[in-house]
Write a protein that holds these residues in place. Structure first.
Motif, PDB file in Angstrom:
ATOM      1  N   GLN A 187       0.905  -1.224  -0.015  1.00 10.32           N
ATOM      2  CA  GLN A 187      -0.116  -0.049   0.016  1.00 10.32           C
ATOM      3  C   GLN A 187       0.870   1.325   0.097  1.00 10.32           C
ATOM      4  N   HIS A 188       2.164   1.235  -0.190  1.00  8.66           N
ATOM      5  CA  HIS A 188       2.906   2.341  -0.168  1.00  8.66           C
ATOM      6  C   HIS A 188       2.980   3.179  -1.414  1.00  8.66           C
ATOM      7  N   PHE A 189       2.866   4.527  -1.194  1.00 11.42           N
ATOM      8  CA  PHE A 189       3.234   5.454  -2.201  1.00 11.42           C
ATOM      9  C   PHE A 189       4.631   5.739  -2.557  1.00 11.42           C
ATOM     10  N   TRP A 190       5.510   5.503  -1.463  1.00  4.37           N
ATOM     11  CA  TRP A 190       6.920   5.860  -1.842  1.00  4.37           C
ATOM     12  C   TRP A 190       7.611   4.814  -1.079  1.00  4.37           C
ATOM     13  N   VAL A 191       8.850   4.515  -1.656  1.00  7.00           N
ATOM     14  CA  VAL A 191       9.729   3.452  -1.100  1.00  7.00           C
ATOM     15  C   VAL A 191      11.098   3.959  -1.214  1.00  7.00           C
ATOM     16  N   ARG A 192      12.014   3.416  -0.359  1.00  5.29           N
ATOM     17  CA  ARG A 192      13.356   3.525  -0.372  1.00  5.29           C
ATOM     18  C   ARG A 192      13.990   2.766  -1.481  1.00  5.29           C
ATOM     19  N   GLY A 193      14.883   3.306  -2.446  1.00  2.00           N
ATOM     20  CA  GLY A 193      15.360   2.627  -3.659  1.00  2.00           C
ATOM     21  C   GLY A 193      16.324   1.295  -2.967  1.00  2.00           C
ATOM     22  N   GLU A 194      17.064   1.781  -2.211  1.00  2.00           N
ATOM     23  CA  GLU A 194      18.325   0.794  -1.806  1.00  2.00           C
ATOM     24  C   GLU A 194      17.727  -0.197  -1.159  1.00  2.00           C
ATOM     25  N   GLN A 195      16.394  -0.261  -0.540  1.00  2.00           N
ATOM     26  CA  GLN A 195      15.938  -1.586   0.109  1.00  2.00           C
ATOM     27  C   GLN A 195      15.142  -2.310  -0.884  1.00  2.00           C
ATOM     28  N   HIS A 196      15.063  -1.912  -2.245  1.00  2.00           N
ATOM     29  CA  HIS A 196      14.503  -2.781  -3.120  1.00  2.00           C
ATOM     30  C   HIS A 196      15.274  -3.079  -4.398  1.00  2.00           C
ATOM     31  N   GLY A 197      16.827  -2.930  -4.301  1.00  2.00           N
ATOM     32  CA  GLY A 197      17.410  -2.998  -5.300  1.00  2.00           C
ATOM     33  C   GLY A 197      17.625  -2.118  -6.470  1.00  2.00           C
ATOM     34  N   LEU A 198      17.043  -0.792  -6.002  1.00  3.65           N
ATOM     35  CA  LEU A 198      17.157   0.447  -6.867  1.00  3.65           C
ATOM     36  C   LEU A 198      18.210   1.277  -6.500  1.00  3.65           C
ATOM     37  N   ALA A 199      18.381   2.367  -7.069  1.00  3.43           N
ATOM     38  CA  ALA A 199      19.333   3.522  -6.856  1.00  3.43           C
ATOM     39  C   ALA A 199      18.694   4.115  -5.496  1.00  3.43           C
ATOM     40  N   ARG A 200      19.730   4.621  -4.721  1.00  2.00           N
ATOM     41  CA  ARG A 200      19.321   5.376  -3.327  1.00  2.00           C
ATOM     42  C   ARG A 200      18.444   6.248  -3.617  1.00  2.00           C
ATOM     43  N   GLY A 201      17.578   6.811  -2.538  1.00  2.00           N
ATOM     44  CA  GLY A 201      16.673   7.834  -2.535  1.00  2.00           C
ATOM     45  C   GLY A 201      15.189   7.212  -2.619  1.00  2.00           C
ATOM     46  N   TRP A 202      14.461   8.173  -2.677  1.00  5.65           N
ATOM     47  CA  TRP A 202      13.034   7.900  -2.607  1.00  5.65           C
ATOM     48  C   TRP A 202      12.523   7.435  -4.060  1.00  5.65           C
ATOM     49  N   TRP A 203      11.603   6.485  -4.158  1.00  5.40           N
ATOM     50  CA  TRP A 203      11.103   6.030  -5.741  1.00  5.40           C
ATOM     51  C   TRP A 203       9.492   6.218  -5.311  1.00  5.40           C
ATOM     52  N   ALA A 204       8.954   6.668  -6.202  1.00  4.21           N
ATOM     53  CA  ALA A 204       7.285   6.595  -6.283  1.00  4.21           C
ATOM     54  C   ALA A 204       7.064   5.056  -6.801  1.00  4.21           C
ATOM     55  N   THR A 205       5.819   4.833  -6.283  1.00  5.69           N
ATOM     56  CA  THR A 205       5.319   3.430  -6.735  1.00  5.69           C
ATOM     57  C   THR A 205       4.164   3.870  -7.815  1.00  5.69           C
ATOM     58  N   PRO A 206       3.821   2.729  -8.586  1.00  5.95           N
ATOM     59  CA  PRO A 206       2.526   2.931  -9.279  1.00  5.95           C
ATOM     60  C   PRO A 206       1.242   3.280  -8.687  1.00  5.95           C
TER      61      PRO A 206
END
Length: 329
Positions: A187-206
């Motif tokens: 249900q998250h709108f934003w996630v931390r990239g480094e916690q999901h195998g992505l670049a560091r920083g905040w990422w928006a979700t669909p």
């Protein structure tokens, strides 16, 4: 305590505070009690929640009738009916957004709930601007009337097909400029990239993209609905409250209607006639006010014609599509 009786756009401050307190209480009850645990909303639950919101909207209209008189009460109910009906097409668009972005039903309520907060703010801004324009330039009512007539005629002959989300310019721009995760993260709108195998920083979700698209769709539909209610009344309080209560109830009804919105196919013809009627009415109001004619359509007649046309459209649609499949509860 004299400050609570200060007049704000024709109403004591306590009236505005009462309305906003009621809306906040309803949203808190919705999120904190009815949906404190994340779950998929069934058709049965959707209908019950919608019935509750409709009852609250009608009760508030009854209070306006008592507080400001029958004319104000009928203006509220006419605006409520028009907003509720015009938003039917919005359900199809929301369903298209959720389907295109593969948002499961279990997370759709979260998007719609937070979308309501945006609606409350955006409608306040748009209605405030509309009220200021009408107060300063009375001839703006004629512009609203012509716009409604043109919209009604366009709706009458418009193609029923909605373009795919991929063709939407705002959608394409957002996808090209947002740091967007490839999949949902519950249900998250934003996630931390480094916690999901992505670049560091905040990422928006669909899910955030879905929220933005739902909000932008509401702005588009408000462009039609707000002039329609201003054609009924220029009282900003009635315009705003009827808008908000109609939208609150419609979002609740979404889960029941999303799967059967096709059964209201013929409602658009009734809506087109309502828009032409309301647009003509506001033109007559302006001509009456400047002394060019003594004829003025009474508020009671406006409510009766609006209700009659919309009810006929709903009943005829349900009759013509009676053999179509219905969603399961």
């Amino acid at each position: 305590m004299d400050w609570i009786f200060i007049s704000v756009i024709g109403y004591p401050l306590w009236v505005w505070l009462m309305f906003m307190t009621l809306v906040v209480a309803l949203l808190a009850f919705d999120l904190g009690v009815l949906h404190k645990d994340q779950h998929e909303i069934s058709v049965k639950e959707s209908l019950k929640l919608s019935a509750f919101y409709i009852a609250m909207g009608l009760a508030f209209g009854g209070w306006i009738w008592w507080y400001r008189g029958s004319d104000a009460g009928m203006q509220y109910f006419t605006g409520y009916l028009i907003e509720k009906s015009l938003s039917m097409d919005n359900i199809f668009v929301m369903s298209l957004i959720f389907t295109s972005l593969a948002v499961p039903r279990i997370y759709q309520h979260r998007v719609l709930f937070w979308g309501i907060l945006g609606v409350i703010v955006m409608r306040a801004v748009m209605i405030g601007l509309g009220a200021a324009l009408v107060a300063e330039f009375q001839w703006m009512l004629v512009i609203f009337g012509l716009f409604l007539v043109a919209t009604g005629v366009k709706m009458l002959f418009a193609d029923d097909e909605h373009p795919s989300l991929e063709k939407n310019r705002m959608y394409r721009w957002l996808k090209g400029h947002m740091r967007l995760t490839p999949t949902l993260h519950e249900q998250h709108f934003w996630v931390r990239g480094e916690q999901h195998g992505l670049a560091r920083g905040w990422w928006a979700t669909p899910l955030l993209l879905a929220l933005i698209m739902v909000e932008s769709a509401d702005v588009v539909f408000a462009v039609d609905s707000i002039p329609a209610i201003f054609a009924i009344t220029q009282d900003p309080f009635i315009v705003y409250t009827s808008n908000i209560f109609a939208v609150l109830g419609l979002r609740a009804l979404y889960f029941a209607l999303a799967a059967m919105v096709h059964r209201f196919h013929y409602l658009k013809y009734a809506l087109s006639l309502v828009l032409v009627f309301i647009g003509s009415k506001v033109g007559l109001v302006y001509l009456h006010d400047i002394g060019w004619t003594s004829f003025k359509i009474p508020t009671a007649l406006s409510l009766s014609v609006t209700f009659g046309l919309l009810l006929s459209g709903v009943l005829f649609s349900l009759y013509k599509t009676r053999n179509d499949a219905t969603p399961s509860a």
